[in-house]
Write an enzyme that holds these catalytic residues in place. Structure first.
Site, PDB file in Angstrom:
ATOM      1  N   GLU A 263       0.566  -1.092  -0.227  1.00  0.00           N
ATOM      2  CA  GLU A 263       0.296  -0.180  -0.285  1.00  0.00           C
ATOM      3  C   GLU A 263      -0.099   1.292   0.163  1.00  0.00           C
ATOM      4  O   GLU A 263       1.890   1.269   0.565  1.00  0.00           O
ATOM      5  CB  GLU A 263      -0.846   0.300   0.950  1.00  0.00           C
ATOM      6  CG  GLU A 263      -1.803  -0.769   1.312  1.00  0.00           C
ATOM      7  CD  GLU A 263      -2.332  -0.631   2.917  1.00  0.00           C
ATOM      8  OE1 GLU A 263      -2.889   0.538   3.029  1.00  0.00           O
ATOM      9  OE2 GLU A 263      -3.136  -1.775   3.233  1.00  0.00           O
ATOM     10  N   GLU A 317     -13.326   5.535  -1.093  1.00  0.00           N
ATOM     11  CA  GLU A 317     -14.368   4.886  -0.137  1.00  0.00           C
ATOM     12  C   GLU A 317     -15.212   5.977   0.598  1.00  0.00           C
ATOM     13  O   GLU A 317     -14.140   6.532   1.480  1.00  0.00           O
ATOM     14  CB  GLU A 317     -13.513   4.065   0.169  1.00  0.00           C
ATOM     15  CG  GLU A 317     -12.850   2.867  -0.213  1.00  0.00           C
ATOM     16  CD  GLU A 317     -12.208   1.929   0.634  1.00  0.00           C
ATOM     17  OE1 GLU A 317     -12.861   0.643   0.625  1.00  0.00           O
ATOM     18  OE2 GLU A 317     -10.631   1.914   1.166  1.00  0.00           O
ATOM     19  N   LYS A 320     -16.226   4.990   4.413  1.00  0.00           N
ATOM     20  CA  LYS A 320     -14.770   4.745   5.150  1.00  0.00           C
ATOM     21  C   LYS A 320     -15.185   6.115   6.266  1.00  0.00           C
ATOM     22  O   LYS A 320     -15.227   6.808   6.347  1.00  0.00           O
ATOM     23  CB  LYS A 320     -13.679   5.404   4.317  1.00  0.00           C
ATOM     24  CG  LYS A 320     -12.512   4.637   5.149  1.00  0.00           C
ATOM     25  CD  LYS A 320     -11.949   2.877   4.585  1.00  0.00           C
ATOM     26  CE  LYS A 320     -10.725   2.088   4.950  1.00  0.00           C
ATOM     27  NZ  LYS A 320      -9.759   3.112   4.311  1.00  0.00           N
ATOM     28  N   GLU A 326      -9.506  10.079   4.754  1.00  0.00           N
ATOM     29  CA  GLU A 326      -9.846   8.566   4.368  1.00  0.00           C
ATOM     30  C   GLU A 326     -10.364   8.323   3.444  1.00  0.00           C
ATOM     31  O   GLU A 326     -10.416   6.974   2.519  1.00  0.00           O
ATOM     32  CB  GLU A 326      -9.829   8.002   5.571  1.00  0.00           C
ATOM     33  CG  GLU A 326      -9.094   8.029   6.698  1.00  0.00           C
ATOM     34  CD  GLU A 326      -8.029   6.963   6.088  1.00  0.00           C
ATOM     35  OE1 GLU A 326      -7.993   6.441   5.735  1.00  0.00           O
ATOM     36  OE2 GLU A 326      -6.942   7.046   6.191  1.00  0.00           O
TER      37      GLU A 326
END
Length: 498
Positions: A263, A317, A320, A326
């Site tokens: 990641e 997302e 999230k 985030e």
């Protein structure tokens, strides 16, 4: 202390010594309107993404990925680790259901056993080694252990004293778990998986880490950091962090385990207290990272050994939890629309995420300004490009420099010649990109959808031609004088990181 923090943060790596370097993507699913697996796969194909990592082993995704050739990394979720780490039978059932049932139609290449377990779930760490071994044993029983690697993604925060890299070591309190993991990775020819987030290191450094280091911006040699023990020079935090991982392993006498970064990325949007979560920074980070991987430069400790990387992540997302940033790490929104167009000049087609499939011809980064000037003069002369938009007062006059003017002239010629690869060369100073250079009222020919060119069957002249340069357009002299002045400015105004 400043240098230690400065090159502490950045490692984005995934390398298997026997493969070509690659860039993959993580696919998170915390979306209020998660695309259907077939839509996800369609996007992957359109972007020529050949490597993905899933945070689970979703059956519908595995079926959709079948017969695509895309290499897939699946994950044993953290919440399943206790059961699998305490039961060989549970591990065997997991492998049977999620690997054997889909392989080889779905090209599963690795299994992540949990994610950042040592730091996120320290109470589960005691069963992590067993879970890894049980999963591997199940693969051996199915005769798939050579096809499917097993590892566990670790947070880079477990590497301490990471600059200079030669002094780096793992958090010793974790050695009782790390050493057996490293033994396993070495004995099975697997790799160390690391999750590395320069964004967070930069944000938490209170200005100690310069933004340009975090974003992979190029540095002049006199601004590079030097490891006083090895005399290796580091021009970016990424390379320093990757080497810190290698040195930390070497400290424990493991010298042949490749590093894999599962990641890494940068958020494109944040709250008021996250001012550096911007589209420009996200674009610069991911674009520079991708180019670094494909350039195969490697790291100072391992030159030429490219570090393949999974970018976090494919989609924004929106459900999230946590701060606004985030929710905004994705390259695309839920509809498959790019959040930004990556600057991937010279990096091939992978993740050239302009879904309109447009291409442009621009000056190559780092090309000799004098050569660019000569090519600009040729394009506006023997090349028969209509360069009047570059005149003062016209829409493409600004920015008034040789690079910007050459970009417009190169792209015009490229379109006139039908967008053939040979039409975007200019003696090696031009390259094809998917990033639209248009700005304001200056719209480049490639943005107009001109696929066939404007000269029909016109034969492209060669830059080696002895054509009479007096055929230049009437404004050519003005362009030459102005551009030569800008070359001087370009050479003087080199970017210096303070």
């Amino acid at each position: 202390m400043a240098l230690r923090f400065l090159l502490l943060l950045f490692a984005v790596s995934l390398v298997a010594a026997d493969e070509e370097p690659f860039v993959g993507v993580n696919i998170g699913t915390d979306l209020s309107d998660m695309p259907h697996p077939t839509q996800v796969v369609a996007l992957l194909k359109a972007q020529q993404i050949r490597h993905v990592r899933l945070y689970d082993a979703d059956q519908a995704m595995l079926i959709a990925l079948a017969k695509t050739g895309i290499q897939v990394v699946i994950t044993v979720p953290n919440e399943q680790l206790l059961a699998i780490g305490q039961s060989n039978a549970s591990a065997a059932n997991w492998v049977s259901r999620n690997v054997v049932a889909h392989y080889p139609a779905t090209n599963i290449t690795a299994i992540c056993v949990g994610s950042e377990v040592l730091t996120a779930l320290p109470n589960v760490a005691k069963v992590l080694v067993n879970a890894i071994k049980y999963i591997h044993s199940a693969l051996v029983a199915s005769n798939l252990d050579r096809q499917v690697k097993v590892s566990t993604p670790l947070s880079s925060s477990i590497i301490l004293d990471s600059f200079p890299p030669s002094q780096a070591f793992f958090n010793r309190s974790l050695n009782s778990v790390l050493v057996p993991i490293l033994d396993f990775l070495q004995s099975t020819d697997s790799y160390l998986m690391l999750n590395i987030y320069p964004y967070y290191d930069y944000m938490q450094s209170n200005g100690v880490i310069p933004l340009d280091y975090a974003l992979f911006k190029p540095l002049p040699p006199n601004k590079e950091a030097v490891d006083s023990n090895t005399l290796l020079h580091y021009s970016n935090v990424f390379d320093a962090m990757v080497d810190a991982a290698y040195f930390a392993m070497a400290f424990l006498n493991y010298t042949n385990i490749p590093v894999v970064v599962t990641e890494s990325g940068w958020p494109s949007k944040g709250a008021a207290n996250e001012p550096d979560a911007t589209i420009d920074n996200a674009n610069n980070y991911n674009s520079n990272l991708i180019k670094h991987v494909f350039n195969k430069t490697g790291t100072p400790k391992h030159p030429g050994v490219a570090v393949s990387t999974y970018i976090y992540e494919l989609y924004n997302e929106d459900t999230k939890s946590g701060p606004l940033s985030e929710k905004n790490w994705g390259l695309f929104d839920a509809n498959g629309v790019p959040i930004y167009i990556l600057h991937l000049t010279g990096s091939g087609a992978v993740l050239a995420n302009d879904t309109s499939n447009r291409t442009f011809c621009v000056a190559k980064d780092g090309a000799d300004p004098k050569m660019i000037q000569a090519a600009l003069d040729w394009a506006c002369g023997p090349g028969k490009v209509e360069c009047s938009p570059l005149l003062q007062g016209q829409p493409c006059y600004e920015p008034d420099n040789v690079i910007a003017h050459a970009n417009y002239a190169f792209d015009s010629y490229y379109n006139n010649m039908g967008k053939t690869p040979d039409a975007c060369d200019f003696k090696g100073v031009a390259t094809i990109t998917t990033s639209d250079p248009s700005h304001g009222a200056c719209v480049y020919p490639g943005s107009l959808g001109n696929k066939n060119g404007t000269f029909g069957n016109f034969t492209a002249p060669s830059m080696n031609s002895s054509s009479d340069s007096s055929a230049y357009n009437i404004h050519s002299s003005e362009l030459r004088i102005r551009s030569l002045l800008m070359v001087s400015g370009f050479l003087i105004l080199g970017v210096v990181l303070l």
